[in-house]
Design a protein around this motif. Structure first.
Motif, PDB file in Angstrom:
ATOM      1  N   LEU A 205       0.828  -1.203   0.000  1.00  0.00           N
ATOM      2  CA  LEU A 205       0.000   0.000   0.000  1.00  0.00           C
ATOM      3  C   LEU A 205       0.864   1.256   0.000  1.00  0.00           C
ATOM      4  CD1 LEU A 205      -2.959   0.923   0.112  1.00  0.00           C
ATOM      5  CD2 LEU A 205      -2.813   0.870   2.602  1.00  0.00           C
ATOM      6  N   LEU A 206       1.894   1.260   0.823  1.00  0.00           N
ATOM      7  CA  LEU A 206       2.801   2.412   0.881  1.00  0.00           C
ATOM      8  C   LEU A 206       3.561   2.592  -0.435  1.00  0.00           C
ATOM      9  CD1 LEU A 206       4.266   1.926   4.471  1.00  0.00           C
ATOM     10  CD2 LEU A 206       3.001   3.936   3.683  1.00  0.00           C
ATOM     11  N   THR A 207       4.037   1.487  -0.999  1.00  0.00           N
ATOM     12  CA  THR A 207       4.813   1.553  -2.240  1.00  0.00           C
ATOM     13  C   THR A 207       3.958   2.049  -3.394  1.00  0.00           C
ATOM     14  OG1 THR A 207       6.196  -0.292  -1.484  1.00  0.00           O
ATOM     15  CG2 THR A 207       6.270   0.242  -3.830  1.00  0.00           C
ATOM     16  N   TYR A 208       2.750   1.515  -3.517  1.00  0.00           N
ATOM     17  CA  TYR A 208       1.866   1.933  -4.604  1.00  0.00           C
ATOM     18  C   TYR A 208       1.447   3.389  -4.455  1.00  0.00           C
ATOM     19  CZ  TYR A 208       1.026  -2.171  -7.487  1.00  0.00           C
ATOM     20  OH  TYR A 208       1.172  -3.194  -8.396  1.00  0.00           O
ATOM     21  N   SER A 209       1.098   3.795  -3.254  1.00  0.00           N
ATOM     22  CA  SER A 209       0.667   5.180  -3.064  1.00  0.00           C
ATOM     23  C   SER A 209       1.841   6.141  -3.283  1.00  0.00           C
ATOM     24  CB  SER A 209       0.073   5.381  -1.672  1.00  0.00           C
ATOM     25  OG  SER A 209       1.011   5.093  -0.658  1.00  0.00           O
ATOM     26  N   HIS A 210       3.058   5.678  -2.987  1.00  0.00           N
ATOM     27  CA  HIS A 210       4.250   6.491  -3.232  1.00  0.00           C
ATOM     28  C   HIS A 210       4.515   6.626  -4.730  1.00  0.00           C
ATOM     29  CE1 HIS A 210       8.005   8.420  -2.361  1.00  0.00           C
ATOM     30  NE2 HIS A 210       8.725   7.471  -2.928  1.00  0.00           N
ATOM     31  N   MET A 211       4.416   5.531  -5.454  1.00  0.00           N
ATOM     32  CA  MET A 211       4.660   5.543  -6.892  1.00  0.00           C
ATOM     33  C   MET A 211       3.590   6.325  -7.637  1.00  0.00           C
ATOM     34  SD  MET A 211       5.824   1.565  -7.378  1.00  0.00           S
ATOM     35  CE  MET A 211       5.539   1.631  -9.141  1.00  0.00           C
ATOM     36  N   LEU A 212       2.334   6.148  -7.232  1.00  0.00           N
ATOM     37  CA  LEU A 212       1.219   6.773  -7.935  1.00  0.00           C
ATOM     38  C   LEU A 212       0.886   8.164  -7.416  1.00  0.00           C
ATOM     39  CD1 LEU A 212      -1.059   3.606  -8.155  1.00  0.00           C
ATOM     40  CD2 LEU A 212       0.145   4.701 -10.037  1.00  0.00           C
ATOM     41  N   ASN A 213       1.696   8.653  -6.465  1.00  0.00           N
ATOM     42  CA  ASN A 213       1.531  10.013  -5.936  1.00  0.00           C
ATOM     43  C   ASN A 213       0.237  10.186  -5.142  1.00  0.00           C
ATOM     44  OD1 ASN A 213       2.938  12.378  -5.612  1.00  0.00           O
ATOM     45  ND2 ASN A 213       2.008  13.415  -7.355  1.00  0.00           N
ATOM     46  N   PHE A 214      -0.228   9.115  -4.518  1.00  0.00           N
ATOM     47  CA  PHE A 214      -1.409   9.178  -3.653  1.00  0.00           C
ATOM     48  C   PHE A 214      -0.978   9.404  -2.199  1.00  0.00           C
ATOM     49  CE2 PHE A 214      -3.701   6.227  -6.810  1.00  0.00           C
ATOM     50  CZ  PHE A 214      -4.261   7.310  -7.478  1.00  0.00           C
ATOM     51  N   TRP A 215      -0.103  10.368  -1.993  1.00  0.00           N
ATOM     52  CA  TRP A 215       0.487  10.529  -0.667  1.00  0.00           C
ATOM     53  C   TRP A 215      -0.495  11.086   0.363  1.00  0.00           C
ATOM     54  CZ3 TRP A 215       0.482  15.552   1.039  1.00  0.00           C
ATOM     55  CH2 TRP A 215       0.415  16.559   0.075  1.00  0.00           C
ATOM     56  N   ARG A 216      -1.523  11.796  -0.075  1.00  0.00           N
ATOM     57  CA  ARG A 216      -2.473  12.353   0.885  1.00  0.00           C
ATOM     58  C   ARG A 216      -3.243  11.251   1.619  1.00  0.00           C
ATOM     59  NH1 ARG A 216      -5.390  17.680  -1.910  1.00  0.00           N
ATOM     60  NH2 ARG A 216      -3.539  19.029  -1.878  1.00  0.00           N
ATOM     61  N   VAL A 217      -3.801  10.336   0.873  1.00  0.00           N
ATOM     62  CA  VAL A 217      -4.531   9.236   1.500  1.00  0.00           C
ATOM     63  C   VAL A 217      -3.573   8.367   2.297  1.00  0.00           C
ATOM     64  CG1 VAL A 217      -4.378   7.702  -0.511  1.00  0.00           C
ATOM     65  CG2 VAL A 217      -6.237   7.413   1.114  1.00  0.00           C
ATOM     66  N   GLY A 218      -2.325   8.265   1.845  1.00  0.00           N
ATOM     67  CA  GLY A 218      -1.323   7.491   2.574  1.00  0.00           C
ATOM     68  C   GLY A 218      -1.046   8.064   3.950  1.00  0.00           C
ATOM     69  N   LEU A 219      -0.940   9.389   4.036  1.00  0.00           N
ATOM     70  CA  LEU A 219      -0.701  10.033   5.323  1.00  0.00           C
ATOM     71  C   LEU A 219      -1.871   9.818   6.281  1.00  0.00           C
ATOM     72  CD1 LEU A 219       0.936  13.493   4.415  1.00  0.00           C
ATOM     73  CD2 LEU A 219       2.051  11.407   5.196  1.00  0.00           C
ATOM     74  N   VAL A 220      -3.083   9.886   5.752  1.00  0.00           N
ATOM     75  CA  VAL A 220      -4.265   9.684   6.598  1.00  0.00           C
ATOM     76  C   VAL A 220      -4.331   8.245   7.117  1.00  0.00           C
ATOM     77  CG1 VAL A 220      -6.796   9.660   6.620  1.00  0.00           C
ATOM     78  CG2 VAL A 220      -5.579  11.521   5.492  1.00  0.00           C
ATOM     79  N   ILE A 221      -4.020   7.278   6.255  1.00  0.00           N
ATOM     80  CA  ILE A 221      -4.032   5.870   6.670  1.00  0.00           C
ATOM     81  C   ILE A 221      -2.966   5.623   7.738  1.00  0.00           C
ATOM     82  CG2 ILE A 221      -3.591   3.495   5.915  1.00  0.00           C
ATOM     83  CD1 ILE A 221      -4.843   4.232   3.231  1.00  0.00           C
ATOM     84  N   LEU A 222      -1.790   6.195   7.562  1.00  0.00           N
ATOM     85  CA  LEU A 222      -0.734   6.063   8.569  1.00  0.00           C
ATOM     86  C   LEU A 222      -1.175   6.697   9.885  1.00  0.00           C
ATOM     87  CD1 LEU A 222       2.447   6.861   6.443  1.00  0.00           C
ATOM     88  CD2 LEU A 222       1.911   4.680   7.534  1.00  0.00           C
ATOM     89  N   PHE A 223      -1.860   7.830   9.804  1.00  0.00           N
ATOM     90  CA  PHE A 223      -2.296   8.536  11.003  1.00  0.00           C
ATOM     91  C   PHE A 223      -3.278   7.694  11.817  1.00  0.00           C
ATOM     92  CE2 PHE A 223      -5.318  11.269  13.228  1.00  0.00           C
ATOM     93  CZ  PHE A 223      -4.475  12.072  13.976  1.00  0.00           C
ATOM     94  N   VAL A 224      -4.303   7.137  11.157  1.00  0.00           N
ATOM     95  CA  VAL A 224      -5.320   6.373  11.889  1.00  0.00           C
ATOM     96  C   VAL A 224      -4.756   5.078  12.469  1.00  0.00           C
ATOM     97  CG1 VAL A 224      -7.199   7.342  10.506  1.00  0.00           C
ATOM     98  CG2 VAL A 224      -6.195   5.152   9.839  1.00  0.00           C
TER      99      VAL A 224
END
Length: 362
Positions: A205-224
């Motif tokens: 999930l982290l790798t895909y969101s990093h590659m595809l530039n979906f960092w906003r949703v990634g930060l929220v998922i890490l936060f929760v």
């Protein structure tokens, strides 16, 4: 108010057919081959730091080896030796959970500062974090607000990512990769394979969101996840400590159960997973550019990982309910708190009880 600034999908899809396979999946403009070296350096660094701070369970090492001789000479071993904190026979579990508590506290605080700086609350602007709290459609994970557009920022896939977020992502991927590496050195638990699946899905999930530039949703998922893990690992660290150190256990355990239900069941499901799964809503705020999850490369895999995490959350919440029942029951009887996930601890408790029975018999 016009909506021309909301997304840059028209520009993206006009060039979509002319892109190579690599260009299609690597949308983050900062990604380069040097990231692999940065990942390896941080990955090896975290493994070394964890060994110096925590050590390794001696039962997992060959006697006489270099690691075997140094595995109980960690920083936490020295602290435990001086202060006599952990229960006898559970020193490694105490150290292990102490390490997790340290990491998730750091990760949460860093992430919280990032989200707060981009929220818009301090400068009275509509940042994407503020808009996410106002609207649960999930669109502000990909679109920019008018205030952000006026700052020359653009929506996905050309969304700007700062170095603070970029290297935080690489740090997270490195950390969870180290967790996967250390699984074979940890105490064996009943959910060992679930944990392996969890680490793999998190890394994916982290790798895909990093590659595809979906960092906003990634930060929220890490936060929760981090906000729950802090109270979880602090309560577990206290539970493996001797009675004189356990006066905060009930408070942290209650915080863990309540935060788990709110953040990982309610917030994660209704603010992240379900909005990003609703293709009809996505079709509306992308002006028809996205009619299916298959229109965006890699999104189906990312959604699958998110739902997989949600299923595992439900599985663990069932264990938490079971553990809460045991926790209340044992607390009222002033008995030892047993981790229902742990095979070896169950065996140890059973062994201790049998030894006590033998002593009573003789």
């Amino acid at each position: 108010m016009t909506t021309h600034y909301l997304h840059t999908l028209d520009k993206y899809f006009n060039n979509y057919n002319n892109k190579s396979l690599v260009e299609t999946y690597i949308l983050n403009p900062k990604i380069s081959v040097w990231d692999i070296y940065v990942f390896l350096i941080i990955f090896i660094g975290i493994i070394i730091i964890r060994f110096l701070v925590v050590g390794i369970d001696r039962d997992k090492l060959k006697k006489g080896s270099i690691l075997f001789k140094r595995c109980n000479q960690s920083v936490l071993d020295k602290i435990n030796y001086k202060m006599n904190i952990s229960k006898d026979g559970l020193e490694y579990k105490w150290k292990e959970n102490f390490w997790y508590a340290l990491w998730h506290t750091f990760s949460f605080l860093y992430n919280f500062i990032l989200l707060l700086s981009m929220s818009g609350y301090f400068d009275n602007k509509n940042g994407w974090v503020k808009m996410c709290l106002k609207e649960t459609s999930g669109k502000w994970f990909f679109l920019v607000t008018e205030d952000e557009y006026n700052e020359n920022k653009r929506g996905w896939p050309y969304m700007y990512i700062s170095n603070y977020v970029y290297y935080f992502y690489i740090l997270q991927i490195s950390y969870w990769s180290s967790c996967l590496f250390y699984l074979k050195f940890e105490k064996k638990r009943k959910d060992y394979y679930i944990m392996t699946l969890h680490h793999l899905s998190t890394i994916s999930l982290l790798t895909y969101s990093h590659m595809l530039n979906f960092w906003r949703v990634g930060l929220v998922i890490l936060f929760v996840h981090d906000v729950v893990d802090i109270s979880l690992y602090i309560s577990k660290t206290i539970s493996y400590s001797k009675p004189q150190y356990r006066f905060f256990l009930n408070i942290f355990y209650a915080l863990f159960v309540l935060s788990y239900f709110f953040f990982r069941i309610i917030l994660y499901l209704f603010y992240v997973v379900m909005p990003l799964s609703d293709i009809s809503e996505i079709r509306i705020y992308t002006n028809g550019f996205v009619n299916s999850h298959f229109d965006v490369p890699g999104v189906v895999i990312q959604l699958a990982c998110m739902w997989l995490l949600m299923i595992m959350h439900c599985y663990w919440f069932c264990l938490i309910i079971k553990m809460t029942h045991v926790f209340i029951k044992q607390s009222l009887k002033n008995e030892e708190i047993v981790d229902v996930r742990s095979d070896d601890e169950d065996e140890k408790i059973t062994k201790n009880k049998s030894e006590k029975k033998k002593l009573k018999y003789y």
